[in-house]
Design a protein around this motif. Structure first.
Motif, mmCIF file in Angstrom:
data_model
loop_
_atom_site.group_PDB
_atom_site.id
_atom_site.type_symbol
_atom_site.label_atom_id
_atom_site.label_comp_id
_atom_site.label_asym_id
_atom_site.label_seq_id
_atom_site.Cartn_x
_atom_site.Cartn_y
_atom_site.Cartn_z
ATOM 1 N N ALA A 37 0.823 -1.218 0.000
ATOM 2 C CA ALA A 37 0.000 0.000 0.000
ATOM 3 C C ALA A 37 0.857 1.267 0.000
ATOM 4 O O ALA A 37 0.470 2.286 -0.551
ATOM 5 C CB ALA A 37 -0.915 -0.004 1.225
ATOM 6 N N MET A 38 2.035 1.171 0.603
ATOM 7 C CA MET A 38 2.847 2.361 0.840
ATOM 8 C C MET A 38 3.907 2.558 -0.234
ATOM 9 O O MET A 38 4.126 3.660 -0.713
ATOM 10 C CB MET A 38 3.532 2.155 2.191
ATOM 11 C CG MET A 38 3.748 3.364 3.002
ATOM 12 S SD MET A 38 4.169 2.859 4.694
ATOM 13 C CE MET A 38 5.808 2.186 4.463
ATOM 14 N N LEU A 39 4.574 1.464 -0.598
ATOM 15 C CA LEU A 39 5.712 1.565 -1.517
ATOM 16 C C LEU A 39 5.468 0.790 -2.806
ATOM 17 O O LEU A 39 6.406 0.567 -3.570
ATOM 18 C CB LEU A 39 6.990 1.050 -0.832
ATOM 19 C CG LEU A 39 7.387 1.768 0.476
ATOM 20 C CD1 LEU A 39 8.639 1.150 1.073
ATOM 21 C CD2 LEU A 39 7.603 3.260 0.245
ATOM 22 N N ASP A 40 4.225 0.379 -3.059
ATOM 23 C CA ASP A 40 3.882 -0.326 -4.291
ATOM 24 C C ASP A 40 4.719 -1.591 -4.461
ATOM 25 O O ASP A 40 5.168 -1.897 -5.558
ATOM 26 C CB ASP A 40 4.079 0.628 -5.494
ATOM 27 C CG ASP A 40 3.346 0.137 -6.730
ATOM 28 O OD1 ASP A 40 2.407 -0.670 -6.570
ATOM 29 O OD2 ASP A 40 3.719 0.549 -7.838
ATOM 30 N N ASP A 48 -1.894 1.788 7.971
ATOM 31 C CA ASP A 48 -1.070 2.096 6.781
ATOM 32 C C ASP A 48 -1.484 1.228 5.593
ATOM 33 O O ASP A 48 -1.284 1.610 4.440
ATOM 34 C CB ASP A 48 0.412 1.814 7.064
ATOM 35 C CG ASP A 48 1.083 2.952 7.811
ATOM 36 O OD1 ASP A 48 0.451 4.010 7.980
ATOM 37 O OD2 ASP A 48 2.250 2.780 8.206
ATOM 38 N N MET A 76 9.450 6.765 -3.909
ATOM 39 C CA MET A 76 8.030 7.113 -4.019
ATOM 40 C C MET A 76 7.265 6.568 -2.821
ATOM 41 O O MET A 76 7.561 5.489 -2.337
ATOM 42 C CB MET A 76 7.511 6.498 -5.325
ATOM 43 C CG MET A 76 6.058 6.648 -5.603
ATOM 44 S SD MET A 76 5.012 5.495 -4.712
ATOM 45 C CE MET A 76 5.234 4.001 -5.647
ATOM 46 N N ARG A 109 3.167 6.006 -1.669
ATOM 47 C CA ARG A 109 1.765 6.100 -2.094
ATOM 48 C C ARG A 109 0.878 6.545 -0.935
ATOM 49 O O ARG A 109 1.028 6.059 0.182
ATOM 50 C CB ARG A 109 1.284 4.741 -2.616
ATOM 51 C CG ARG A 109 -0.170 4.774 -3.075
ATOM 52 C CD ARG A 109 -0.470 3.637 -4.015
ATOM 53 N NE ARG A 109 0.445 3.692 -5.156
ATOM 54 C CZ ARG A 109 0.663 2.685 -5.980
ATOM 55 N NH1 ARG A 109 0.044 1.545 -5.807
ATOM 56 N NH2 ARG A 109 1.507 2.814 -6.980
ATOM 57 N N ARG A 114 1.728 10.800 6.473
ATOM 58 C CA ARG A 114 0.877 9.959 5.624
ATOM 59 C C ARG A 114 -0.418 9.541 6.317
ATOM 60 O O ARG A 114 -1.498 9.643 5.738
ATOM 61 C CB ARG A 114 1.658 8.721 5.177
ATOM 62 C CG ARG A 114 0.895 7.814 4.223
ATOM 63 C CD ARG A 114 1.770 6.647 3.781
ATOM 64 N NE ARG A 114 1.093 5.760 2.874
ATOM 65 C CZ ARG A 114 0.377 4.704 3.247
ATOM 66 N NH1 ARG A 114 0.243 4.422 4.534
ATOM 67 N NH2 ARG A 114 -0.206 3.932 2.352
ATOM 68 N N GLU A 152 -4.265 10.507 5.106
ATOM 69 C CA GLU A 152 -5.256 9.503 4.700
ATOM 70 C C GLU A 152 -6.535 9.626 5.506
ATOM 71 O O GLU A 152 -7.550 9.030 5.156
ATOM 72 C CB GLU A 152 -4.658 8.097 4.822
ATOM 73 C CG GLU A 152 -3.507 7.885 3.845
ATOM 74 C CD GLU A 152 -3.198 6.419 3.567
ATOM 75 O OE1 GLU A 152 -3.531 5.565 4.401
ATOM 76 O OE2 GLU A 152 -2.614 6.149 2.490
#
Lengths: 218, 280
Positions: free
Chosen positions: A123-126, A181, B90, B92, B232, B236
């Motif tokens: 979810a966070m870093l793909d 997260d 990156m 998400r 983050r 969210e």
């Protein structure tokens, strides 16, 4: 005081945080080496693989004796014993009632890493894994933990086992606390929320990104 | 209308590290995008197989899906000799791309979200600062921002009052100039490039141009990741998910002047992608 161990560390890793948190609770000094897990994938570098062929983080190298530990649960056990010897309340290893219960919690904690931990990386870093499957497995773990902690709370207990927090609580805390997260909220889990609050209230508690401090009410 | 505006901006779609991991699928403005090739020769295609234009800037690969793209802004400090350029990968976030930018522009939350790093209680006051929309290049600027910080950067040795300037050159980019602890006459540059996957989900690519030759790369990146990941979970949970542009929907205070200007500026240019444009 000199460092008890060197920790090869990544700031966003829940497993690395287990060690940082326990060191903070015990006020045990250590030396930290930042490893660029993401975006650099440094845990797969030659230098790190020669230290830990499994390519996982964290890695602990103890100052006395130079033991290399690569399993988080083993590190927690080492720290408890290093701090308080066989009498440590954090790891009642030979207590006939509590010892096996703590082992049960340590194994459950590893299962949280493999489910919620993976869902969170996705979810966070793909991370290229099946995020939905990991999330479903994580939800199962949260339900199992809620049941266990509800039973404990009916019996008047607060921790995973016994009257004192143990390394079983610390093995389980990070990925449960971090589950939002991965989109796994705590709303439906009152026993878990009470337990999370108890861990966050421990003297010497340390935070990590995604786990906020309790603000003192003044 | 909002999508039509957004299509003609440039967005980060990859960096060197992500391309080295092999081909992958991502999303931009709601549509699937295929990313492959190398950093020197990136291949970016939309779902129909159409090749999209690319350019390499600020250590990232940029693309656009528009027919008449606006030129990509510059960050001249990135070319100054002696700076260390630090792409941070990156992250998400399930939030509006505009909320990610707005959060980056806010300092009032530092003591509560970045406790003992970018702020600390009881030093919570945001002193008056200056905000303007610079007409010559149509950018939002906040200047003369001052804040007490216990650990302003990886290179800081203790608490300092940090001077900040903020710049918004495009709806999904925020640039921050802040006091550089080892070189007080210069400013560190920290930016976020936000890739809007949809109106309610984004990939955030932080990038830094620092005067710091001593701190190992891993420590620099982790410092930035620590800060951003503290934000983050807050991002969210912001509701409504899209950024409201009607000032009556989220009541601003004096410390929110940058945000007020940013929202007005979005409204004026019709940059509504990720925004709640309705009024009360």
């Amino acid at each position: 005081m000199s460092a008890a161990f060197t920790l090869y560390d990544y700031v966003l890793s829940g497993n690395c945080y287990k060690i940082r948190l326990f060191a903070s609770l015990l006020a045990m000094p250590y030396q930290s080496v930042a490893i660029d897990f993401y975006p650099g994938y440094e845990h797969r570098s030659e230098r790190m693989l020669s230290l830990n062929p499994a390519g996982t983080l964290p890695v602990m190298v103890t100052s006395a004796g130079g033991q290399v530990l690569t399993e988080t649960n083993a590190m927690l056990a080492w720290m408890a014993l290093h701090d308080g010897g066989a009498q440590t309340p954090w790891f009642p290893a030979v207590d006939p009632a509590l010892g096996p219960q703590v082992q049960q919690g340590l194994a459950f904690g590893a299962g949280l890493t493999d489910s919620i931990g993976l869902a969170r990386l996705h979810a966070m870093l793909d991370w290229p894994v099946d995020g939905e499957a990991a999330k479903r497995a994580g939800l199962k773990h949260l339900r199992a933990l809620e049941l266990h902690l509800t039973d404990r709370q009916i019996d008047g207990g607060l921790w995973w086992a016994g009257a004192h927090p143990t390394i079983a609580d610390l093995a389980c805390f990070p990925y449960v606390a971090l589950s939002p997260d991965a989109g796994l909220e705590h709303d439906g889990f009152p026993a878990i929320r009470r337990w999370l609050y108890a861990v966050r209230s421990l003297p010497g508690f340390a935070t990590m990104p995604g786990i906020h401090p309790l603000h003192e009410l003044r | 209308m909002s999508l039509a505006y957004a299509r003609n901006d440039w967005y980060v779609i990859a960096d060197r590290n992500s391309l080295e991991q092999g081909p992958r699928r991502t999303r931009l403005l709601g549509d699937e995008i295929h990313v492959s090739g190398s950093y020197a020769h990136p291949v970016i295609k939309d779902a129909s197989g159409r090749m999209l234009p690319t350019q390499i800037k600020f250590d990232h690969v940029w693309t656009t899906v528009g027919d008449r793209p606006r030129p990509l802004f510059d960050i001249p400090e990135g070319n100054e000799p002696g700076r260390r350029l630090v792409p941070c990968g990156m992250v998400r976030v399930k939030c509006s791309p505009l909320r990610a930018v707005e959060n980056f522009l806010d300092i009032a939350h530092f003591p509560f979200v970045h406790t003992d790093v970018l702020g600390a209680e009881p030093y919570t006051e945001v002193e008056p600062y200056k905000v303007e929309i610079r007409e010559q290049n149509d950018e939002v600027w906040a200047t003369k921002v001052k804040f007490f910080q216990p650990l302003a950067a990886k290179s800081a040795a203790g608490g300092i009052t940090t001077d900040y300037e903020y710049r918004v050159p495009a709806p999904t980019t925020a640039v921050l100039y802040k006091t550089c602890p080892p070189k007080p006459e210069a400013q560190d540059v920290i930016t976020i490039f936000v890739q809007p996957r949809s109106e309610t989900e984004c990939d955030v690519w932080p990038w830094m141009a620092l005067y710091d030759d001593d701190t190992p790369y891993a420590d620099l990146v982790q410092f930035q990741q620590m800060i951003f990941l503290q934000d983050r979970s807050i991002l969210e949970n912001q509701r409504p998910i899209k950024l409201p542009l009607d000032p009556r929907m989220e009541i601003p205070t004096r410390s929110d002047l940058t945000s007020v200007a940013y929202r007005r500026w979005l409204k004026k240019r019709g940059a509504f992608y990720g925004a709640l444009a309705e009024t009360l």
